[in-house]
Design an enzyme around this catalytic site. Structure first.
Site, PDB file in Angstrom:
ATOM      1  N   LYS A 112       0.864  -1.276  -0.103  1.00 59.72           N
ATOM      2  CA  LYS A 112       0.043  -0.030   0.079  1.00 59.72           C
ATOM      3  C   LYS A 112       0.936   1.297  -0.041  1.00 59.72           C
ATOM      4  O   LYS A 112       0.343   2.265  -0.420  1.00 59.72           O
ATOM      5  CB  LYS A 112      -0.920  -0.085   1.356  1.00 59.72           C
ATOM      6  CG  LYS A 112      -1.701  -1.225   1.329  1.00 59.72           C
ATOM      7  CD  LYS A 112      -2.847  -1.323   0.323  1.00 59.72           C
ATOM      8  CE  LYS A 112      -3.978  -2.175   0.926  1.00 59.72           C
ATOM      9  NZ  LYS A 112      -3.666  -3.632   1.199  1.00 59.72           N
TER      10      LYS A 112
HETATM   11  C1  LIG Z   1      -4.427  -4.692   0.685  1.00 63.50           C
HETATM   12  C2  LIG Z   1      -3.549  -6.045   0.549  1.00 63.50           C
HETATM   13  C3  LIG Z   1      -3.921  -7.223  -0.155  1.00 63.50           C
HETATM   14  C4  LIG Z   1      -5.259  -7.009  -0.966  1.00 63.50           C
HETATM   15  O1  LIG Z   1      -5.030  -5.878  -2.155  1.00 63.50           O
HETATM   16  P1  LIG Z   1      -6.294  -5.445  -2.725  1.00 63.50           P
HETATM   17  O2  LIG Z   1      -5.597  -4.457  -3.629  1.00 63.50           O
HETATM   18  O3  LIG Z   1      -7.203  -5.072  -1.991  1.00 63.50           O
HETATM   19  O4  LIG Z   1      -6.825  -6.571  -3.556  1.00 63.50           O
HETATM   20  C5  LIG Z   1      -2.949  -8.122  -0.112  1.00 63.50           C
HETATM   21  N1  LIG Z   1      -1.983  -8.136   0.574  1.00 63.50           N
HETATM   22  C6  LIG Z   1      -1.791  -7.203   1.341  1.00 63.50           C
HETATM   23  C7  LIG Z   1      -0.585  -7.529   2.135  1.00 63.50           C
HETATM   24  C8  LIG Z   1      -2.316  -6.132   1.546  1.00 63.50           C
HETATM   25  O5  LIG Z   1      -2.111  -5.097   2.344  1.00 63.50           O
END
Ligand SMILES: *Cc1c(COP(=O)(O)O)cnc(C)c1O
Length: 464
Positions: A112
């Site tokens: 993120k």
């Molecule tokens: C947010 C997240 C996901 C999922 O990603 P999306 O964009 O919601 O599909 C997978 N792994 C981790 C570690 C995350 O923080």
């Protein structure tokens, strides 16, 4: 470039207004009027670019002149200066057919950061330029909140409130959010699950009076800028692997929850990136796997797993895919979304299912499998997977074909999810940035899953 809503009721907007709008005013999601094409020649030219330069090239296709080049360059420089490697998202080769794209080298050790560091800089830039107050409001299954808070803490003109499900995030995730003591940050720990938190947020953003009265801005992956920022590393990974002779198309395998990360891959493919399969990896909350396998999109019962950031039943960005899948027809999208609301599910025809299966493969890892793979990969490759990445590896092993090359995304650093790693009897050293969190006091308010109570907290915070 102009942007419109998947439901067709929003007048075309520029890039910055699209970012500020977040969820479209008609309840849909914003998409570009047209997806810019990247030719093979362009890809060749991009081969030698640094991550930051590649970012600039891709964003320039979507922003036009709304942000002067030199300003954009500075925003990008600042966004990625907090990463621990100059490549930003380095590629690690495991064997002939498998690469791992490490997306966890940012300040909060999960993917993120890649989009949210930039988004924080962008909001701050817009706030200054337009003299606008920005109140960020978002729900998190753990990683978005931490990354968003890191992206804007202490920034002038911005306040951020993040809802997370009480005691349903990992300890490190909780600490990353709640040990921040800047005055512009409020953590609400909601007695419910992530979908509950997201539901409240969606309702507050759908209340246009409330949204404009409090200058609410979104950071969830409903925001197009996050999707776009994430397309960069698909291109980057492809170009890193494809340095020498021409490779066949490659697969991308993506641990998925809200369908944001994998949708960025779908967008990259539409732009012209030579992608073979896009593999959706889920955990036991496998709505996306079920959709790709059966054609029925239906939220199931919420399950707690070792990969909490993927414990999601309602995948917000699914609507963006639906839009393209339905031939960019907003009326059809609206009809499907209404069906979902009224009947709790969407079912597509068998012919359409064939089309979906040309776009995606999918696989849901069980809890046992996830843990087994963490142990296996440590033993076989001396590589420690976090539980989300392990779900990705399970999907890679199930869905990648003979002779294909796959890039699986490592969406988090294993230290962030030590609860799972400890279950396989592996002791890992913690990076010092994580270690020191355990010594700091926490700042959060525990609230009921009750919209009125949450609104009261927000109003107090915004009026401070
Ligand atoms: C947010 C997240 C996901 C999922 O990603 P999306 O964009 O919601 O599909 C997978 N792994 C981790 C570690 C995350 O923080």
């Amino acid at each position: 470039m102009q942007y419109i809503s998947t439901r067709g009721q929003v007048k075309p907007k520029g890039f910055i207004d699209t970012v500020l709008m977040g969820l479209a005013d008609d309840g849909g999601l914003m998409v570009p009027v047209e997806v810019p094409a990247v030719t093979e020649d362009t890809l060749q030219k991009w081969k030698t670019l640094s991550y930051e330069k590649l970012f600039l090239e891709i964003f320039s296709l979507y922003i036009n002149d709304e942000i002067p080049q030199e300003d954009l360059r500075e925003l990008v420089r600042r966004s990625y200066s907090s990463f621990r490697t100059p490549e930003v998202t380095p590629v690690h080769q495991v064997n002939d057919s498998l690469y791992i794209l490490e997306l966890f080298h940012g300040p909060t050790f999960a993917f993120k950061d890649v989009a949210l560091q930039f988004m924080g800089e962008l909001y701050s830039y817009v706030s200054k330029k337009q003299n606008k107050i920005i109140h960020i409001l978002g729900a998190t299954s753990g990683d978005t909140g931490a990354a968003a808070i890191q992206g804007v803490r202490g920034k002038e003109g911005i306040k951020i409130c993040i809802l997370h499900p009480h005691q349903k995030v990992s300890k490190v995730q909780e600490l990353q959010m709640t040990t921040v003591d800047d005055e512009n940050v409020l953590n609400l720990s909601v007695k419910g699950n992530f979908d509950d938190c997201q539901k409240v947020i969606k309702e507050l953003f759908a209340d246009l009076d409330f949204k404009s009265k409090y200058h609410l801005r979104a950071i969830n992956s409903i925001n197009f800028v996050r999707i776009l920022a994430q397309t960069v590393y698909y291109f980057y990974a492809y170009l890193q692997i494809n340095k020498g002779e021409q490779l066949p198309k490659i697969n991308f395998c993506v641990p998925s929850g809200n369908f944001g990360n994998i949708f960025s891959g779908y967008l990259a493919k539409r732009m012209g990136l030579p992608v073979n399969k896009l593999i959706i990896a889920t955990n036991e909350n496998n709505i996306l796997e079920r959709f790709v396998k059966t054609g029925e999109y239906k939220p199931g019962d919420f399950k707690m797993t070792h990969s909490p950031s993927m414990d999601i039943q309602v995948a917000s960005n699914f609507e963006r895919y639906l839009y393209y899948f339905l031939g960019e027809d907003p009326e059809k999208v609206s009809a499907y979304m209404k069906e979902l609301q009224q009947h709790g599910k969407i079912t597509i025809s068998p012919e359409d299912l064939v089309k979906v299966q040309q776009d995606f493969a999918a696989y849901g890892a069980s809890n046992t499998q996830c843990l087994e793979l963490i142990g296996d990969y440590k033993k076989s490759y001396d590589y420690l997977l976090d539980p989300h990445t392990a779900c990705g590896i399970a999907a890679y092993e199930a869905e990648a074909g003979e002779g294909e090359v796959t890039v699986t995304f490592a969406t988090a650093h294993p230290a962030k999810f030590d609860e799972a790693v400890r279950l396989v009897d592996i002791k890992q050293p913690f990076p010092p940035q994580i270690e020191q969190l355990f010594t700091l006091p926490q700042h959060q308010k525990i609230v009921e899953y009750d919209k009125a109570e949450i609104v009261r907290e927000l109003e107090t915070f915004y009026q401070l």
